[in-house]
Design an enzyme around this catalytic site. Structure first.
Site, PDB file in Angstrom:
ATOM      1  N   HIS A  52      20.003  50.120  28.388  1.00 30.26           N
ATOM      2  CA  HIS A  52      21.214  49.494  27.896  1.00 30.26           C
ATOM      3  C   HIS A  52      21.911  50.411  26.892  1.00 30.26           C
ATOM      4  CE1 HIS A  52      19.725  45.140  28.944  1.00 30.26           C
ATOM      5  NE2 HIS A  52      19.783  45.948  29.990  1.00 30.26           N
ATOM      6  N   GLU A  54      22.874  49.907  23.777  1.00 32.54           N
ATOM      7  CA  GLU A  54      22.303  49.937  22.437  1.00 32.54           C
ATOM      8  C   GLU A  54      21.070  50.832  22.382  1.00 32.54           C
ATOM      9  OE1 GLU A  54      23.817  45.619  23.012  1.00 32.54           O
ATOM     10  OE2 GLU A  54      23.106  47.300  24.247  1.00 32.54           O
ATOM     11  N   CYS A  86      18.048  43.762  23.250  1.00 33.74           N
ATOM     12  CA  CYS A  86      18.745  44.754  22.432  1.00 33.74           C
ATOM     13  C   CYS A  86      18.934  44.266  21.003  1.00 33.74           C
ATOM     14  CB  CYS A  86      20.096  45.090  23.060  1.00 33.74           C
ATOM     15  SG  CYS A  86      19.963  46.027  24.595  1.00 33.74           S
ATOM     16  N   ALA A 166      54.245  50.227  64.218  1.00 34.84           N
ATOM     17  CA  ALA A 166      53.866  49.281  65.274  1.00 34.84           C
ATOM     18  C   ALA A 166      52.721  49.812  66.124  1.00 34.84           C
ATOM     19  CB  ALA A 166      55.076  48.976  66.152  1.00 34.84           C
ATOM     20  N   TRP A 172      49.783  59.687  56.538  1.00 35.40           N
ATOM     21  CA  TRP A 172      49.559  59.055  55.250  1.00 35.40           C
ATOM     22  C   TRP A 172      50.866  58.466  54.727  1.00 35.40           C
ATOM     23  CZ3 TRP A 172      44.673  58.496  53.688  1.00 35.40           C
ATOM     24  CH2 TRP A 172      43.712  59.372  54.166  1.00 35.40           C
ATOM     25  N   THR A 198      40.739  47.272  59.900  1.00 31.09           N
ATOM     26  CA  THR A 198      40.930  48.546  59.209  1.00 31.09           C
ATOM     27  C   THR A 198      39.832  49.534  59.581  1.00 31.09           C
ATOM     28  OG1 THR A 198      42.017  47.435  57.355  1.00 31.09           O
ATOM     29  CG2 THR A 198      41.145  49.628  56.938  1.00 31.09           C
ATOM     30  N   ASP A 202      41.248  52.924  61.297  1.00 26.54           N
ATOM     31  CA  ASP A 202      41.289  54.114  60.451  1.00 26.54           C
ATOM     32  C   ASP A 202      39.992  54.925  60.449  1.00 26.54           C
ATOM     33  OD1 ASP A 202      43.791  53.219  59.809  1.00 26.54           O
ATOM     34  OD2 ASP A 202      43.262  52.499  57.801  1.00 26.54           O
ATOM     35  N   LEU A 206      35.314  55.496  53.111  1.00 29.38           N
ATOM     36  CA  LEU A 206      35.305  54.641  51.918  1.00 29.38           C
ATOM     37  C   LEU A 206      34.487  55.215  50.771  1.00 29.38           C
ATOM     38  CD1 LEU A 206      34.964  51.074  53.517  1.00 29.38           C
ATOM     39  CD2 LEU A 206      37.050  52.343  52.935  1.00 29.38           C
ATOM     40  N   LEU A 301      42.507  40.239  55.832  1.00 30.72           N
ATOM     41  CA  LEU A 301      41.582  40.029  54.730  1.00 30.72           C
ATOM     42  C   LEU A 301      42.343  39.803  53.431  1.00 30.72           C
ATOM     43  CD1 LEU A 301      38.729  39.909  53.603  1.00 30.72           C
ATOM     44  CD2 LEU A 301      38.729  42.418  53.485  1.00 30.72           C
TER      45      LEU A 301
END
Length: 366
Positions: A52, A54, A86, A166, A172, A198, A202, A206, A301
């Site tokens: 963490h 701290e 912590c 279309a 791009w 997608t 494409d 990712l 989506l």
């Protein structure tokens, strides 16, 4: 609040932002330890959620932490998990004051960290730069309180709101500076999410590229039937970089076995109107531990998330070209009868990236 407290808390918040996208399911916290007007330790939550912030800052400060002030972007934890609390570490180190931005909403903490510190005689100050901290930790709070991650919906479109011609040609629409900015945004999220359309159109990877970043976000594809290419970039890299496929109750069994064989994780989700239920989808991702999801479309989506009021932040990149009505709209049908029911957002930033314009919007206060 003093200007000194604000200055050091701003630094703690900036340190916490460094861990975004790498430490889920834990919050990305920053910590600065100051003694006699000098920074003697600093840290942020490390990849995987530990150590963490701290712990990192105290290790750097060593004995200089005794009598110092610790600035922490979130209430120090008070429960025993895989690491000791912590709050107890700060007490043991002998700090005399703790300044925190906000209280942790996790019921295992929720004020208990502050109580431990106060009982040990440590001066506790809260509420310093709380608004910024609330934004930075919004994903962790949403997962804790609502069971879902924070959702950023990114859309790169033409001036007239189209994401492809279309024929489906889309690369791009925006220029290299805007695309580089998108990679930086991906890096600060736990996962990048797209729809099956997608993925088919494409064939994206990712991944975060050209920024010198080793840790990659989880790649999430929403596909009811798992009808996405088994020879595409996602499939070829599934064994090295996580691919999670969110599918309906009855996916094609052969495709399911094939994807699992490639190393993908399959996540069954409920349906709504014959499509993946966006609310259940996010609940499933939240249960696994995701706190911040960067959705890059497509249009169906995006519409599903917006229709169920599940988008927390909109990021738009608008390019100086027009495609026309025959092009693919950035957002699918929302079936609105009047503007009163339209999803609304408040503008929080505009910025130019080369020839393209970024506009960033936060969920409107109601």
């Amino acid at each position: 609040m003093s200007e000194t407290d604000k200055r050091y808390m701003a630094l703690a918040l900036s340190l916490g932002q460094r861990g975004q996208g790498t430490c889920w399911p834990n919050p990305s916290v920053g910590c600065v330890i100051v003694r006699g007007g000098r920074i003697v330790g600093r840290g942020w939550t490390q990849p995987g959620g530990r150590p963490h912030a701290e712990t990192e800052a105290l290790a750097q400060a060593g004995e200089a932490a005794r009598g110092a002030t610790a600035y922490v972007s979130l209430e120090p934890c008070a429960h025993h998990g895989q690491t000791p609390p912590c709050a107890e570490a700060l007490i043991a180190a002998g700090v005399s004051r703790v300044v925190s931005a906000i209280e942790d909403s996790d019921p295992r903490v929720a004020g208990q960290g502050f109580d431990l510190l106060k009982k040990a005689g440590i001066d506790v100050t809260t509420g310093i730069l709380a608004e910024q901290a609330t934004h930075d930790h919004a994903g962790f709070f949403l997962k804790t309180e609502q069971g879902r991650p924070f959702v950023t919906l990114k859309l790169a479109s033409s001036f007239d709101g189209r994401i492809a011609t279309a024929s489906g040609h889309s690369q791009w629409i925006t220029g290299p500076k805007a695309r580089r900015a998108v990679h930086a945004m991906r890096a600060r999220h736990d996962a990048v999410m797209i729809g099956a359309g997608t993925a088919r159109a494409d064939d994206p990877s990712l991944t975060v590229r050209d920024l010198g970043i080793e840790a990659q976000p989880v790649r999430v594809v929403v596909s009811r039937h798992l009808d996405i290419p088994l020879m595409g970039q996602l499939a070829r890299s599934a064994a090295e970089i996580p691919v999670w496929l969110c599918h309906g109750p009855s996916p094609d069994p052969e495709r399911a076995r094939a994807w699992e064989g490639l190393g993908a994780r399959l996540i069954p989700c409920a349906l709504q109107d014959h499509q993946i239920d966006a609310a259940d989808l996010l609940q499933q991702l939240g249960q696994i531990g995701l706190t911040r999801v960067f959705c890059e479309g497509g249009s169906a989506l995006a519409a599903s998330l917006l229709a169920q009021d599940l988008v927390d932040e909109l990021v738009g990149f608008s390019a100086g070209l027009t495609i026309g009505a025959e092009g693919l709209s950035a957002i699918g049908a929302l079936k609105l009868d009047n503007l009163d029911t339209a999803p609304r957002f408040d503008l929080i930033e505009t910025r130019a990236f080369g020839p393209d314009v970024l506009h960033r919007w936060a969920r409107a206060l109601r």
